[in-house]
Design a protein around this motif. Sequence first.
Motif: not given
Length: 663
Positions: A609-623
């Motif tokens: 399970l990937t760690a949730p992303t901390e991108g620019e404008n999207q909501e945090s999510h994982s894969h």
Amino acid sequence: MKLFILVCVLGLSLAANPRLQKMEEMLNDLTRQLVSQQFYVEERIRSDGDSGIKQVRRLSAGTDSFNSETTSAIHSHPNYKDVIGFGEVNAVLNGVEFRTRHNDYSLEMPSLHKANYHLTEKIPYPQVPPSVTAKHTVPEQIAEMKEYFRAFRLQNSTIRNYKPYFKPVLCYMEGNWEWDTKHLHEPFHSETHHLDAMDYDNLADKVRLMSYTGMNDLHEDLAFLPKKIMDIDSNGKPRYAQWIYRILCNPIHSDVPLKVFKPIDDVAFRVTRKYNMSTYSRTEEARFTVAASANQAEFDEHEGYGKFEDRAYAKGLLDSLMHGVPGANNYRGGQHDTEFNHTALVAGEGRDRPENTARYHREYKLHHGMQINQRGFSDSNLWMAQNHQNKVASVILRSCKTVGTLKTNCTSTTEKFSYAIPLEIIYLNPLHSWNPYNLDMKNESEVTENGRKGDSHNANLAYKGISTLHFYQTPVEFFGNVPGQDVGVLDPKGAIHRVMASGIQTILPKIPGVGEVRQRWPIYPLHREGDSVGKEADALLEMLNHMSSMSPIFQEPATQGKHETVQPDLHFRLTSSHMNPLDRHDHEFFVPATDWEQLLKNDVWVHVLTAPTEGENQESHSHSLQIRLDKHTHKPIIQKCDDQNGKCWDGHTDFEQVTFHEF
């Protein structure tokens, strides 16, 4: 008119009614009991531990309790110009427990010139060294800039005089009680998050619903901020106060050498990742403490931080750094604490000099001796600052002398304080100001107009300049052409340049010829560290980590025999994706060494399970990934991502291994 007279008469009758007076007295007593009950709750929390971080949001679990998140809340948003990533936390300040929204605070400090309540201003970035701008070509500037970073990493001013261009700032969390309990306002600025409620009551209702249902606010914009009865006026009416907090930074006007940082062991995290202390100290999750004084640390150039002898002390370097931080009066407001006819004096000095209690401090002395007194009963991390702000709720002590049945010589003492803990020391560097391609700073809509998403090979899809939310200006060659982390930006003449993010990061990408440079040094304390059980656990951990030198302490000597050495987890990162509607982002994940060995030897699939992303404008999510060997290339590949074959829904198709390098 007759009705009015009747009401007045009835009112007078009720006022004279002994039963009504008794009910008023009971209501007053109950209100005072509520005040006492709230005080009891705070006293109980104070006895449970120190001021500090208590919990972070749980995102994962495992076979053991330590497989879930511990206390790390920091992350990076380097694509933003003024955003410092800091997640949601449960925190305690002087016995007040609260939960924050997702913080992602800005680089701001209290006002330098005015004492207005919560007035702030931006902290300027360091300038580019003149020896860099004097170079005529970008490659020459890159080579010269690297020398400054090499000097900073090695703390060697003979390479370059780096100190004027690597400026430390101390960032801190502050809290206090406010009289205004109705009008919701943002106590500190964030580019990405805000309190999502109409007023404080609406905020409390939303948090209660989320807690009752166990749901998470999609935008992470809710916070639990308690309210209480702060005082009872002369008419018996309760006065309510609202707890608020904010995160700010304070420029440090002297150099803070890297040798003062000592890593604090997080054995739960290390066991989960199978990391030794050397590897752990080079991760974003590492937490540090500040040495008692700069002279205590013996500089180790290879390690990049000092070696220390643990010791107790009353006043140290961190106290000096925190004393530079003003409370609610801002930098212009000085104040002296003279409660109970005693003036708080500066601790640790032979002469008696009044302490400026408008600055954060945790120790003081009184005129009758040299003994240093600590703020609070038993809180090692309680920094306090006095203020005279009207909006800050106060505690009022009313006292009278009784002569017979009469009270005379009545006086009242009013005190207003705020509380703070340090969060981290950040070294601002010239990359925040260095713009060798002279890229234009524009508004967001211009940069991304017509679907531009930073393509480095297509002028129609490259960013049209830079913005505070797309802050890319560092030449990719400075970091050695890191795959997937560069974007294309057009200069004023329409030429494409490959550049990387120039915002604040925890650890910068590896710089060829320099190595990895840590920019953020987390030093926030933990609530549990003040608990007697926590102290025992930390002492036991110290014994286990240094069994040889600590052997006289053991009741029985530790046995030595053959043992197998566990291998650390392998660290990977998905290649970047910027599929609409998301912006450019990536994810990281870890694979146990034993699972990876099985994958390579026996061709079995591995689930991670990937760690949730901390991108620019999207909501945090994982894969959710299934990884196995490709039958033709025998290379590990993504077999499934979120039940989709070979590709994630947001465009990730491959991954690369992350390795840790020496500083």
